[in-house]
Design a protein around this motif. Sequence first.
Motif, mmCIF file in Angstrom:
data_model
loop_
_atom_site.group_PDB
_atom_site.id
_atom_site.type_symbol
_atom_site.label_atom_id
_atom_site.label_comp_id
_atom_site.label_asym_id
_atom_site.label_seq_id
_atom_site.Cartn_x
_atom_site.Cartn_y
_atom_site.Cartn_z
ATOM 1 N N ILE A 77 0.847 -1.193 0.000
ATOM 2 C CA ILE A 77 0.000 0.000 0.000
ATOM 3 C C ILE A 77 0.883 1.243 0.000
ATOM 4 N N GLN A 78 0.534 2.207 -0.832
ATOM 5 C CA GLN A 78 1.263 3.475 -0.925
ATOM 6 C C GLN A 78 0.271 4.616 -1.077
ATOM 7 N N VAL A 79 0.729 5.794 -0.709
ATOM 8 C CA VAL A 79 -0.074 7.008 -0.842
ATOM 9 C C VAL A 79 0.529 7.881 -1.934
ATOM 10 N N ALA A 80 -0.320 8.390 -2.806
ATOM 11 C CA ALA A 80 0.099 9.390 -3.785
ATOM 12 C C ALA A 80 -0.216 10.761 -3.196
ATOM 13 N N PRO A 81 0.763 11.456 -2.623
ATOM 14 C CA PRO A 81 0.485 12.715 -1.931
ATOM 15 C C PRO A 81 0.104 13.829 -2.891
ATOM 16 N N PHE A 82 -0.548 14.849 -2.317
ATOM 17 C CA PHE A 82 -0.983 15.983 -3.128
ATOM 18 C C PHE A 82 0.179 16.617 -3.883
ATOM 19 N N ASP A 83 1.359 16.658 -3.244
ATOM 20 C CA ASP A 83 2.470 17.382 -3.872
ATOM 21 C C ASP A 83 3.080 16.638 -5.068
ATOM 22 N N MET A 84 2.543 15.460 -5.400
ATOM 23 C CA MET A 84 2.977 14.821 -6.648
ATOM 24 C C MET A 84 2.441 15.592 -7.849
ATOM 25 N N GLY A 85 1.354 16.343 -7.612
ATOM 26 C CA GLY A 85 0.817 17.217 -8.656
ATOM 27 C C GLY A 85 0.582 16.520 -9.975
ATOM 28 N N GLU A 86 1.151 17.088 -11.027
ATOM 29 C CA GLU A 86 0.914 16.581 -12.380
ATOM 30 C C GLU A 86 1.632 15.259 -12.649
ATOM 31 N N HIS A 87 2.439 14.792 -11.709
ATOM 32 C CA HIS A 87 3.170 13.543 -11.917
ATOM 33 C C HIS A 87 2.298 12.312 -11.670
ATOM 34 N N ARG A 88 1.079 12.530 -11.205
ATOM 35 C CA ARG A 88 0.148 11.408 -11.072
ATOM 36 C C ARG A 88 -0.458 11.120 -12.447
ATOM 37 N N PRO A 89 -0.285 9.907 -12.951
ATOM 38 C CA PRO A 89 -0.784 9.609 -14.311
ATOM 39 C C PRO A 89 -2.288 9.398 -14.388
ATOM 40 N N PHE A 90 -2.936 9.175 -13.245
ATOM 41 C CA PHE A 90 -4.375 8.938 -13.243
ATOM 42 C C PHE A 90 -5.089 10.079 -12.535
ATOM 43 N N SER A 91 -6.212 10.499 -13.092
ATOM 44 C CA SER A 91 -7.037 11.507 -12.430
ATOM 45 C C SER A 91 -8.311 10.893 -11.860
ATOM 46 N N LEU A 92 -8.614 9.661 -12.287
ATOM 47 C CA LEU A 92 -9.807 8.959 -11.827
ATOM 48 C C LEU A 92 -9.416 7.577 -11.311
ATOM 49 N N PRO A 93 -10.249 6.986 -10.472
ATOM 50 C CA PRO A 93 -9.941 5.647 -9.954
ATOM 51 C C PRO A 93 -9.853 4.624 -11.086
ATOM 52 N N ILE A 94 -9.000 3.628 -10.883
ATOM 53 C CA ILE A 94 -8.869 2.545 -11.847
ATOM 54 C C ILE A 94 -8.396 1.297 -11.122
ATOM 55 N N THR A 95 -8.820 0.144 -11.603
ATOM 56 C CA THR A 95 -8.352 -1.137 -11.079
ATOM 57 C C THR A 95 -7.861 -1.973 -12.251
ATOM 58 N N ILE A 96 -6.696 -2.570 -12.079
ATOM 59 C CA ILE A 96 -6.107 -3.424 -13.105
ATOM 60 C C ILE A 96 -6.000 -4.837 -12.531
ATOM 61 N N LEU A 97 -6.567 -5.806 -13.224
ATOM 62 C CA LEU A 97 -6.568 -7.189 -12.773
ATOM 63 C C LEU A 97 -5.642 -8.031 -13.640
ATOM 64 N N THR A 98 -4.844 -8.864 -12.999
ATOM 65 C CA THR A 98 -4.085 -9.895 -13.687
ATOM 66 C C THR A 98 -4.708 -11.224 -13.313
ATOM 67 N N MET A 99 -5.228 -11.945 -14.299
ATOM 68 C CA MET A 99 -5.917 -13.196 -14.047
ATOM 69 C C MET A 99 -4.921 -14.344 -13.930
ATOM 70 N N PRO A 100 -5.341 -15.499 -13.436
ATOM 71 C CA PRO A 100 -4.411 -16.631 -13.283
ATOM 72 C C PRO A 100 -3.693 -17.025 -14.575
ATOM 73 N N ASP A 101 -4.314 -16.815 -15.736
ATOM 74 C CA ASP A 101 -3.660 -17.136 -17.006
ATOM 75 C C ASP A 101 -2.794 -15.989 -17.513
ATOM 76 N N ARG A 102 -2.600 -14.959 -16.664
ATOM 77 C CA ARG A 102 -1.782 -13.759 -16.924
ATOM 78 C C ARG A 102 -2.431 -12.798 -17.907
ATOM 79 N N SER A 103 -3.666 -13.012 -18.276
ATOM 80 C CA SER A 103 -4.386 -12.027 -19.077
ATOM 81 C C SER A 103 -4.695 -10.816 -18.204
#
Length: 277
Positions: A200-226
């Motif tokens: 677990i990590q925190v993306a602090p406010f002072d990262m500013g424009e260096h945060r690549p996401f502006s909205l929540p996202i979830t990325i799943l890696t399935m057992p077959d690596r898809s």
Amino acid sequence: MNIKKLNPESSAKAAYGARLRGLRIERGWTQEWLGIEIGYSSTHISSVETGRKLATLRFSRSTDRALGLVGSDASFERELSRIKFGSMLEGFPEFLIYEGRAAEIRLYEVGVMPGLLQTPEYARVLADSVVKRKAITPVQAEERIALVAERQAALVRDDPPLVFAMLDESCLRRPVGSPEVMRAQMDRLIEFAEQPHTVIQVAPFDMGEHRPFSLPITILTMPDRSLMSYAESAQQGYLERESSSVVPHLTAYHQLQAAAPSQAASVDMFWQLRKGF
């Protein structure tokens, strides 16, 4: 034998039961035979078929295996998801099916604690607030709270997924409920960080424009690596399965992890915030 007549149009639960009975009879199976195949009593199957009892996730998955419906659009697991989570955004119930099977989960959240990390008290405050806005019913609120616990159960299964949680600092700063609720939530984050299969990590406010996401996202890696990703607008959830679209998100997620403070620094922030509530 006196067979109860079913009315599949009376409710979604009744439709589930009627379809189960129909598919069973098509195969020439008795309730006793199906019970042997899926590990349930004939009485239990009768209760599901007549709508007296709502099927569980375990029941639905076992039935899908017996009937050869696993992974299909006609699976009982998908039907159960639509019944239980009908008040959720379109696309979210399908995402939950894959989340529960994922080998790796990478999530980025903004403004509110992600469901996989919420305490029951935090989840209740959020659900009750939606009821007050009359966007959902009290019954649907209880379903949402139960869903939080159900999703978190996947984190403590025999072979749990690797979970990488990236929280925007706004998740921590936004007060939800009483100070006691927030202190317990900070405790939950600290406990999460101590697990052998989590980061677990925190993306602090002072990262500013260096945060690549502006909205929540979830990325799943399935057992077959898809790979697949899930994101939401205000009206709909979007599950993306094309690797060509998901890989750039995964790359951006790795860049965010590299630029953010370490887990140790993030846990220190949890402790400091806990003292302030």
